[in-house]
Motif scaffolding. Structure first.
Motif, mmCIF file in Angstrom:
data_model
loop_
_atom_site.group_PDB
_atom_site.id
_atom_site.type_symbol
_atom_site.label_atom_id
_atom_site.label_comp_id
_atom_site.label_asym_id
_atom_site.label_seq_id
_atom_site.Cartn_x
_atom_site.Cartn_y
_atom_site.Cartn_z
ATOM 1 N N THR A 6 0.811 -1.203 0.000
ATOM 2 C CA THR A 6 0.000 0.000 0.000
ATOM 3 C C THR A 6 0.848 1.258 0.000
ATOM 4 O OG1 THR A 6 -0.127 -0.054 2.426
ATOM 5 C CG2 THR A 6 -1.868 -1.180 1.198
ATOM 6 N N VAL A 7 2.125 1.168 0.344
ATOM 7 C CA VAL A 7 2.966 2.358 0.396
ATOM 8 C C VAL A 7 3.998 2.351 -0.728
ATOM 9 C CG1 VAL A 7 2.659 2.602 2.873
ATOM 10 C CG2 VAL A 7 4.579 1.275 2.026
ATOM 11 N N ARG A 8 3.994 1.343 -1.568
ATOM 12 C CA ARG A 8 4.917 1.285 -2.692
ATOM 13 C C ARG A 8 4.170 1.604 -3.974
ATOM 14 N NH1 ARG A 8 8.030 -4.384 -2.346
ATOM 15 N NH2 ARG A 8 9.020 -3.515 -4.201
ATOM 16 N N PRO A 9 4.791 2.339 -4.895
ATOM 17 C CA PRO A 9 4.112 2.628 -6.164
ATOM 18 C C PRO A 9 3.825 1.346 -6.933
ATOM 19 C CG PRO A 9 6.432 3.260 -6.243
ATOM 20 C CD PRO A 9 6.138 2.921 -4.823
ATOM 21 N N MET A 10 2.696 1.339 -7.612
ATOM 22 C CA MET A 10 2.294 0.147 -8.348
ATOM 23 C C MET A 10 2.931 0.137 -9.738
ATOM 24 S SD MET A 10 0.462 -1.340 -6.100
ATOM 25 C CE MET A 10 -0.403 -2.624 -7.011
ATOM 26 N N THR A 11 3.073 -1.042 -10.286
ATOM 27 C CA THR A 11 3.623 -1.183 -11.629
ATOM 28 C C THR A 11 2.592 -0.722 -12.644
ATOM 29 O OG1 THR A 11 4.928 -3.107 -10.931
ATOM 30 C CG2 THR A 11 4.600 -2.800 -13.297
ATOM 31 N N ALA A 18 12.192 -6.682 -16.095
ATOM 32 C CA ALA A 18 12.967 -7.913 -15.892
ATOM 33 C C ALA A 18 14.319 -7.551 -15.305
ATOM 34 C CB ALA A 18 13.149 -8.686 -17.195
ATOM 35 N N ARG A 19 14.900 -8.532 -14.628
ATOM 36 C CA ARG A 19 16.200 -8.326 -14.001
ATOM 37 C C ARG A 19 16.972 -9.645 -14.028
ATOM 38 N NH1 ARG A 19 17.083 -5.529 -8.071
ATOM 39 N NH2 ARG A 19 19.349 -5.329 -8.173
ATOM 40 N N GLY A 20 18.300 -9.558 -14.123
ATOM 41 C CA GLY A 20 19.087 -10.779 -14.141
ATOM 42 C C GLY A 20 20.566 -10.492 -14.022
ATOM 43 N N ARG A 21 21.345 -11.530 -14.309
ATOM 44 C CA ARG A 21 22.801 -11.410 -14.221
ATOM 45 C C ARG A 21 23.425 -12.071 -15.438
ATOM 46 N NH1 ARG A 21 27.579 -13.720 -12.048
ATOM 47 N NH2 ARG A 21 26.573 -15.731 -11.748
ATOM 48 N N HIS A 22 24.383 -11.355 -16.021
ATOM 49 C CA HIS A 22 25.167 -11.907 -17.130
ATOM 50 C C HIS A 22 26.448 -12.466 -16.518
ATOM 51 C CE1 HIS A 22 28.061 -11.727 -20.510
ATOM 52 N NE2 HIS A 22 27.010 -12.085 -21.230
ATOM 53 N N ALA A 23 26.671 -13.771 -16.712
ATOM 54 C CA ALA A 23 27.721 -14.440 -15.942
ATOM 55 C C ALA A 23 29.111 -14.284 -16.532
ATOM 56 C CB ALA A 23 27.378 -15.926 -15.814
ATOM 57 N N ASP A 24 29.255 -14.369 -17.844
ATOM 58 C CA ASP A 24 30.593 -14.449 -18.438
ATOM 59 C C ASP A 24 30.822 -13.330 -19.447
ATOM 60 O OD1 ASP A 24 31.046 -16.870 -17.073
ATOM 61 O OD2 ASP A 24 29.934 -17.945 -18.628
ATOM 62 N N VAL A 157 11.986 -15.065 -3.549
ATOM 63 C CA VAL A 157 10.768 -14.276 -3.752
ATOM 64 C C VAL A 157 10.938 -12.819 -3.332
ATOM 65 C CG1 VAL A 157 9.291 -16.289 -3.481
ATOM 66 C CG2 VAL A 157 9.842 -14.903 -1.472
ATOM 67 N N ARG A 158 12.056 -12.492 -2.711
ATOM 68 C CA ARG A 158 12.269 -11.100 -2.302
ATOM 69 C C ARG A 158 12.446 -10.205 -3.517
ATOM 70 N NH1 ARG A 158 16.735 -11.965 2.533
ATOM 71 N NH2 ARG A 158 15.290 -12.731 4.137
ATOM 72 N N GLY A 159 11.963 -8.993 -3.396
ATOM 73 C CA GLY A 159 12.158 -8.013 -4.459
ATOM 74 C C GLY A 159 11.045 -7.966 -5.475
ATOM 75 N N GLY A 160 10.374 -9.110 -5.712
ATOM 76 C CA GLY A 160 9.221 -9.107 -6.601
ATOM 77 C C GLY A 160 9.524 -9.047 -8.084
ATOM 78 N N TRP A 161 10.745 -9.421 -8.495
ATOM 79 C CA TRP A 161 11.106 -9.300 -9.902
ATOM 80 C C TRP A 161 10.575 -10.452 -10.750
ATOM 81 C CZ3 TRP A 161 13.003 -5.379 -12.659
ATOM 82 C CH2 TRP A 161 13.557 -4.288 -11.964
ATOM 83 N N HIS A 162 10.540 -11.675 -10.211
ATOM 84 C CA HIS A 162 10.191 -12.834 -11.026
ATOM 85 C C HIS A 162 8.951 -13.544 -10.497
ATOM 86 C CE1 HIS A 162 14.670 -12.471 -11.715
ATOM 87 N NE2 HIS A 162 14.168 -12.355 -12.921
ATOM 88 N N ILE A 163 8.340 -14.313 -11.383
ATOM 89 C CA ILE A 163 7.229 -15.185 -11.013
ATOM 90 C C ILE A 163 7.823 -16.572 -10.762
ATOM 91 C CG2 ILE A 163 5.059 -16.218 -11.762
ATOM 92 C CD1 ILE A 163 4.745 -13.788 -13.655
ATOM 93 N N HIS A 164 7.689 -17.070 -9.538
ATOM 94 C CA HIS A 164 8.285 -18.353 -9.166
ATOM 95 C C HIS A 164 7.212 -19.444 -9.157
ATOM 96 C CE1 HIS A 164 12.353 -16.995 -7.993
ATOM 97 N NE2 HIS A 164 11.723 -15.848 -7.812
ATOM 98 N N SER A 266 0.476 -5.297 -9.037
ATOM 99 C CA SER A 266 1.593 -5.573 -8.129
ATOM 100 C C SER A 266 2.453 -4.329 -7.960
ATOM 101 C CB SER A 266 2.452 -6.724 -8.671
ATOM 102 O OG SER A 266 2.972 -6.395 -9.941
ATOM 103 N N PRO A 267 3.083 -4.177 -6.786
ATOM 104 C CA PRO A 267 3.971 -3.029 -6.578
ATOM 105 C C PRO A 267 5.226 -3.148 -7.437
ATOM 106 C CG PRO A 267 4.083 -4.540 -4.724
ATOM 107 C CD PRO A 267 2.980 -5.038 -5.599
ATOM 108 N N LEU A 268 5.845 -2.028 -7.712
ATOM 109 C CA LEU A 268 7.105 -2.047 -8.444
ATOM 110 C C LEU A 268 8.146 -2.833 -7.662
ATOM 111 C CD1 LEU A 268 7.406 1.633 -9.721
ATOM 112 C CD2 LEU A 268 7.282 -0.417 -11.145
ATOM 113 N N PRO A 269 8.918 -3.686 -8.322
ATOM 114 C CA PRO A 269 9.974 -4.422 -7.621
ATOM 115 C C PRO A 269 11.032 -3.480 -7.060
ATOM 116 C CG PRO A 269 9.527 -5.368 -9.790
ATOM 117 C CD PRO A 269 8.807 -4.065 -9.731
ATOM 118 N N ASP A 270 11.841 -4.002 -6.152
ATOM 119 C CA ASP A 270 12.922 -3.209 -5.565
ATOM 120 C C ASP A 270 13.874 -2.727 -6.651
ATOM 121 O OD1 ASP A 270 11.823 -3.785 -3.130
ATOM 122 O OD2 ASP A 270 13.244 -5.368 -2.617
ATOM 123 N N GLY A 271 14.117 -1.418 -6.687
ATOM 124 C CA GLY A 271 15.035 -0.850 -7.666
ATOM 125 C C GLY A 271 14.401 -0.480 -8.987
#
Length: 368
Positions: A6-11, A18-24, A157-164, A266-271
């Motif tokens: 309720t206190v975070r802006p909604m998407t 989307a968010r992720g990591r490029h490994a190499d 599940v923290r941060g709300g970036w992905h659907i698990h 859903s609220p905007l994910p962290d960041g």
């Protein structure tokens, strides 16, 4: 204290995240080659690599974000603007955040923005969940240790970036059953879903690990996990699937559950708030028409500022002239005035009072 939805802006409905990591290797080299290929094939209209910002000293202290912008059209007329920012990860590799926004509410049947920025080849490791080292394109087997599984879910599940999504195998499957559920999802969901797979003997430990999240997986079934915080309208029973047949056929009920979950407000994910603001307020990839409109807007803004300065200058000039007149009148009256006598008549305002009132009138006009 947990952050409440309720206190975070909604998407916004127009936004894809989307968010992720490029490994190499260097992610910017991979992105540059991929975007050039997409432009040649006309999958995108254009792209732009922004120059690195900051001084050399600032870059050494905190490496600058590498940014790429791209734009394309969906349904022939709807423009999509997208921005990906890449920064060095805390434990190696490079973290990336991708934000796309369309001119209309997002349709999951449109192409995945991640699939347009990154190459399709499976050997390019851009699709890692940076938090829990999970794959966005492949099945993720659960750890054998129940406590480790519990820790994995809590962090994932923290941060709300992905659907698990968690799927339990009722019996050991063959190659036909080892196909990720993302294969049957609409394109816009394929790079937002993380699929966890539990072996037949892990069912009891799996549900023990999920107790903190308030959900359970039916034997041979599946469940879509709530994020942290959970989207508005989430109820575990609505996103639980009693049976998933891992025989190579489409898991219709599971696809429906994932699609319905993705549509929840859903609220905007962290960041994500900063990344979305950068997309909207610091956009550089302009068309000729947009550049013309931008320049017209700047001209109008400067003209308005100049007009305000001119009005202010005229007010100051008028006040100064009246002040000089009042001061001259005061000096003349002071030189010619006889010794003041008491009078019963109504007193007349002195030139000094007139001078004061002149400044008060000017103050009122300038403030209005």
């Amino acid at each position: 204290m947990p952050t409440s939805s309720t206190v975070r802006p909604m998407t916004p409905a127009t936004v894809w995240l989307a968010r992720g990591r490029h490994a190499d290797g260097a992610a910017e080299d991979v992105l540059r080659r991929s975007l050039e290929e997409r432009k040649r094939s006309r999958a995108i209209d254009d792209f732009l690599e922004l120059p690195e910002a900051g001084t050399e000293a600032e870059t050494e202290a905190a490496p600058a974000e590498r940014v790429f912008e791209a734009r394309w059209r969906v349904d022939e007329t709807v423009t999509v603007r997208a921005r990906i920012g890449v920064t060095p990860g805390p434990e190696g590799g490079q973290e990336w955040i991708l934000v796309a926004e369309a001119e209309q509410p997002w349709n999951d049947h449109w192409p995945s923005p991640a699939g347009l920025f990154w190459p399709k080849e499976p050997d390019v490791a851009w699709d890692r969940d940076g938090v829990a080292e999970l794959s966005l394109r492949e099945i993720n087997p659960l750890p054998q240790d129940d406590k480790e599984t519990r820790r994995l879910f809590r962090n994932a599940v923290r941060g709300g970036w992905h659907i698990h999504v968690v799927v339990h195998e009722a019996m050991t499957t063959d190659d036909r059953g080892r196909v990720p559920v993302a294969r049957w999802l609409p394109p816009g969901l394929r790079h937002r879903v993380v699929e966890h797979r539990a072996a037949p003997q892990q069912h009891r430990g799996l549900n023990w690990a999920l107790r903190d999240l308030g959900v359970q997986v039916p034997r041979g079934g599946a469940v879509v996990l709530p994020g942290t915080p959970a989207p508005d309208g989430y109820a575990a029973e609505d996103y639980s699937v009693r049976a998933v047949f891992l025989d190579g056929s489409e898991p219709t009920d599971l696809v429906d559950a994932v699609t319905r979950y993705a549509a929840l407000p859903s609220p905007l994910p962290d960041g994500a708030e900063d990344a979305l603001a950068a997309l909207r307020e610091d956009w550089h990839l302009l068309t000729l028409q947009e550049e013309l409109e931008r320049q017209r807007g700047l001209v109008a803004m400067y003209a308005e500022a100049l007009e305000a300065m001119t009005r202010s200058r005229d007010l100051y000039r008028e006040a100064a002239e009246r002040a000089h007149e009042a001061l001259a009148a005061y000096q003349e009256s002071a030189e010619a005035a006889p010794v003041r006598q008491q009078s019963s008549d109504t007193p007349v305002a002195s030139p000094l009072q007139q001078l004061t009132r002149t400044f008060e009138r000017f103050k009122g006009r300038s403030s209005s």
